[in-house]
Design a protein around this motif. Structure first.
Motif, mmCIF file in Angstrom:
data_model
loop_
_atom_site.group_PDB
_atom_site.id
_atom_site.type_symbol
_atom_site.label_atom_id
_atom_site.label_comp_id
_atom_site.label_asym_id
_atom_site.label_seq_id
_atom_site.Cartn_x
_atom_site.Cartn_y
_atom_site.Cartn_z
ATOM 1 N N VAL A 148 0.836 -1.190 0.000
ATOM 2 C CA VAL A 148 0.000 0.000 0.000
ATOM 3 C C VAL A 148 0.877 1.247 0.000
ATOM 4 C CG1 VAL A 148 -1.765 1.300 1.248
ATOM 5 C CG2 VAL A 148 -1.861 -1.210 1.185
ATOM 6 N N VAL A 149 0.647 2.117 -0.997
ATOM 7 C CA VAL A 149 1.305 3.425 -1.081
ATOM 8 C C VAL A 149 0.205 4.470 -0.896
ATOM 9 C CG1 VAL A 149 2.589 5.017 -2.562
ATOM 10 C CG2 VAL A 149 3.115 2.569 -2.598
ATOM 11 N N PRO A 150 0.378 5.435 0.007
ATOM 12 C CA PRO A 150 -0.707 6.370 0.313
ATOM 13 C C PRO A 150 -0.999 7.332 -0.835
ATOM 14 C CG PRO A 150 1.281 6.981 1.491
ATOM 15 C CD PRO A 150 1.557 5.656 0.863
ATOM 16 N N GLU A 151 -2.086 8.058 -0.696
ATOM 17 C CA GLU A 151 -2.495 9.063 -1.669
ATOM 18 C C GLU A 151 -1.353 10.042 -1.936
ATOM 19 O OE1 GLU A 151 -6.361 11.942 -2.254
ATOM 20 O OE2 GLU A 151 -5.502 11.762 -0.243
ATOM 21 N N GLY A 152 -1.120 10.333 -3.221
ATOM 22 C CA GLY A 152 -0.041 11.238 -3.570
ATOM 23 C C GLY A 152 1.345 10.643 -3.392
ATOM 24 N N GLY A 153 1.415 9.390 -2.932
ATOM 25 C CA GLY A 153 2.701 8.748 -2.705
ATOM 26 C C GLY A 153 3.448 9.261 -1.504
ATOM 27 N N SER A 154 2.783 10.055 -0.640
ATOM 28 C CA SER A 154 3.487 10.721 0.461
ATOM 29 C C SER A 154 3.544 9.845 1.704
ATOM 30 C CB SER A 154 2.810 12.054 0.786
ATOM 31 O OG SER A 154 3.073 13.006 -0.222
ATOM 32 N N ASN A 155 4.724 9.324 1.966
ATOM 33 C CA ASN A 155 5.006 8.607 3.205
ATOM 34 C C ASN A 155 6.469 8.856 3.559
ATOM 35 O OD1 ASN A 155 6.351 7.025 1.324
ATOM 36 N ND2 ASN A 155 5.056 5.225 1.575
ATOM 37 N N ALA A 156 6.968 8.138 4.547
ATOM 38 C CA ALA A 156 8.343 8.382 4.990
ATOM 39 C C ALA A 156 9.346 8.112 3.875
ATOM 40 C CB ALA A 156 8.652 7.523 6.213
ATOM 41 N N LEU A 157 9.131 7.029 3.109
ATOM 42 C CA LEU A 157 10.045 6.736 2.009
ATOM 43 C C LEU A 157 10.039 7.853 0.974
ATOM 44 C CD1 LEU A 157 9.422 2.924 1.357
ATOM 45 C CD2 LEU A 157 11.510 3.990 2.241
ATOM 46 N N ALA A 158 8.849 8.378 0.677
ATOM 47 C CA ALA A 158 8.744 9.455 -0.305
ATOM 48 C C ALA A 158 9.478 10.700 0.171
ATOM 49 C CB ALA A 158 7.278 9.772 -0.570
ATOM 50 N N ALA A 159 9.291 11.061 1.436
ATOM 51 C CA ALA A 159 9.983 12.234 1.973
ATOM 52 C C ALA A 159 11.492 12.044 1.890
ATOM 53 C CB ALA A 159 9.543 12.497 3.407
ATOM 54 N N GLN A 160 11.954 10.851 2.211
ATOM 55 C CA GLN A 160 13.384 10.578 2.105
ATOM 56 C C GLN A 160 13.857 10.708 0.665
ATOM 57 O OE1 GLN A 160 13.548 6.718 3.889
ATOM 58 N NE2 GLN A 160 13.179 7.492 5.958
ATOM 59 N N GLY A 161 13.035 10.245 -0.285
ATOM 60 C CA GLY A 161 13.396 10.364 -1.692
ATOM 61 C C GLY A 161 13.492 11.808 -2.148
ATOM 62 N N CYS A 162 12.676 12.684 -1.582
ATOM 63 C CA CYS A 162 12.651 14.084 -1.998
ATOM 64 C C CYS A 162 13.785 14.907 -1.401
ATOM 65 C CB CYS A 162 11.301 14.718 -1.644
ATOM 66 S SG CYS A 162 9.948 14.130 -2.689
ATOM 67 N N THR A 163 14.565 14.340 -0.478
ATOM 68 C CA THR A 163 15.713 15.090 0.031
ATOM 69 C C THR A 163 16.712 15.372 -1.086
ATOM 70 O OG1 THR A 163 16.877 13.057 0.687
ATOM 71 C CG2 THR A 163 15.504 14.134 2.361
ATOM 72 N N ALA A 164 16.758 14.509 -2.109
ATOM 73 C CA ALA A 164 17.680 14.736 -3.223
ATOM 74 C C ALA A 164 17.371 16.040 -3.936
ATOM 75 C CB ALA A 164 17.620 13.568 -4.204
ATOM 76 N N LEU A 165 16.090 16.410 -3.993
ATOM 77 C CA LEU A 165 15.713 17.686 -4.608
ATOM 78 C C LEU A 165 16.388 18.845 -3.879
ATOM 79 C CD1 LEU A 165 14.019 19.514 -6.436
ATOM 80 C CD2 LEU A 165 12.084 19.150 -4.874
ATOM 81 N N GLY A 166 16.351 18.814 -2.548
ATOM 82 C CA GLY A 166 17.023 19.853 -1.781
ATOM 83 C C GLY A 166 18.522 19.856 -1.998
ATOM 84 N N ARG A 167 19.127 18.678 -2.026
ATOM 85 C CA ARG A 167 20.580 18.601 -2.198
ATOM 86 C C ARG A 167 21.016 19.132 -3.561
ATOM 87 N NH1 ARG A 167 19.649 13.541 0.299
ATOM 88 N NH2 ARG A 167 19.918 12.463 -1.697
ATOM 89 N N GLU A 168 20.190 18.914 -4.586
ATOM 90 C CA GLU A 168 20.526 19.409 -5.921
ATOM 91 C C GLU A 168 20.544 20.934 -5.973
ATOM 92 O OE1 GLU A 168 17.920 17.658 -8.844
ATOM 93 O OE2 GLU A 168 18.322 15.624 -8.111
ATOM 94 N N LEU A 169 19.929 21.585 -4.991
ATOM 95 C CA LEU A 169 19.817 23.042 -5.002
ATOM 96 C C LEU A 169 20.740 23.722 -3.990
ATOM 97 C CD1 LEU A 169 15.981 23.099 -5.503
ATOM 98 C CD2 LEU A 169 17.618 24.227 -7.008
ATOM 99 N N HIS A 170 21.649 22.972 -3.392
ATOM 100 C CA HIS A 170 22.618 23.584 -2.469
ATOM 101 C C HIS A 170 23.383 24.696 -3.183
ATOM 102 C CE1 HIS A 170 23.088 20.229 0.796
ATOM 103 N NE2 HIS A 170 21.834 20.606 0.610
ATOM 104 N N GLY A 171 23.378 25.881 -2.579
ATOM 105 C CA GLY A 171 24.122 26.999 -3.125
ATOM 106 C C GLY A 171 23.528 27.629 -4.361
ATOM 107 N N ARG A 172 22.337 27.202 -4.782
ATOM 108 C CA ARG A 172 21.764 27.696 -6.028
ATOM 109 C C ARG A 172 20.639 28.701 -5.818
ATOM 110 N NH1 ARG A 172 23.085 24.057 -10.050
ATOM 111 N NH2 ARG A 172 22.695 25.843 -11.435
#
Length: 305
Positions: A148-172
């Protein structure tokens, strides 16, 4: 976060996604530099935050049937169905609105079905209670063993996956803004940013519950609050999947100025909100703002109502 199995690498995502300047005098006159983080270009079938949130969940599912939830025009359902088709695992979509059962499928749900997703329509009361163990057990008894994956795909695994978005923007950029539906992208984005950067969420639906949702997701994913983030809830334009002529006119103008197809239900609200904030002086002169473009238009209905 689970490492991606070889099957996921076959999807060949474009990472990191491009970061493009958007020369726009409506921002420049207030000393604000606007950048566009083109997450919509990550993958044609799993764009933007769909890739970032789904990929760790699919890695954990390891080829088992995935059951998830969404409305009649859910980007998340389409992305999950597309991933199932591309990678060869079964998918089940629980769709809000039992009145849709038996009717011709709209283009979005028709694409889900064409990609092999089994659609299960439920009444709205059942859908609201989908996290209740008894309701979920009933769904699983009909659909068999599923991950089971929740609505919008938002769970702990998803949040962890989205940390890469923040890292890609370091200093930008100083401020990184994203449209929010369920809060998973914002939770992970904020966690991945560097000190001194902050994330801004623009909710696309009303209700005032997203702050609690983001805090809970960060607790589950990271053990507690992390990163600087805030919400501005003024730009829902009537609620989820709703727009207005003013929003459409703004999106048309932005497309003409920048040659960017503007998705109306998320991205247009984000960009409109950022323009308003710039005009209000909410960003100090010299601020660089990056807007995360999470998707492109896809067969959505005119929902100006």
């Amino acid at each position: 976060m689970p490492s991606d199995p070889p099957a996921l690498s076959r999807l060949q995502p474009v990472l990191p996604s491009p970061l493009q300047p958007a020369e726009d005098e409506r921002f420049a006159r207030h000393g604000v530099r606007l950048l566009l983080k083109r997450d919509d270009l990550i993958h044609p079938d799993l764009p933007g935050n769909k890739w970032r949130k789904l990929s760790p969940n699919l890695a954990a599912a390891a080829g088992r049937t995935v059951l998830t939830f969404g409305g009649a025009y859910s980007n998340h359902l389409r992305a999950t169905a597309a991933a199932g088709q591309l990678l060869g695992f079964p998918t089940v979509g629980v769709v809000r609105g039992d009145e849709l059962a038996g009717r011709p499928l709209n283009p979005s749900l028709a694409q889900c079905a064409a990609d092999g997703m089994r659609l299960r329509f439920v009444d709205r009361a059942t859908y609201r209670a989908k996290a209740d163990p008894a309701v979920l057990a009933g769904l699983l008894s009909d659909c068999g063993e599923c991950v089971v994956v929740p609505e919008g795909g938002s769970n702990a695994l998803a949040a962890q996956g989205c940390t890469a978005l923040g890292r890609e923007l370091h200093g930008r950029a100083d401020v990184i803004a994203v449209a929010c539906g369920t809060g998973g992208t914002l939770a992970g984005l904020a966690a991945g940013l560097a000190p001194g950067q902050r994330a801004l969420g623009i909710p696309v639906l009303r209700g005032g519950f997203l702050g609690d949702a983001v805090r809970e997701l960060q607790r589950e994913a990271f053990g507690g609050p992390t990163g600087a983030w805030s919400l501005d809830e003024r730009f829902a334009f009537g609620g989820y999947a709703r727009t207005t002529p003013e929003l459409h006119a703004f999106a048309d103008d932005f497309e003409d100025r920048h040659g960017l197809p503007v998705e109306r239900l998320y991205v247009a609200k984000l960009l409109y909100g950022l323009m308003t904030l710039a005009q209000e002086g909410s960003f100090a002169p010299g601020t660089t703002v990056a807007a995360v473009v999470t998707g492109q238009p896809w067969g959505a209905p005119d929902s100006s109502r």
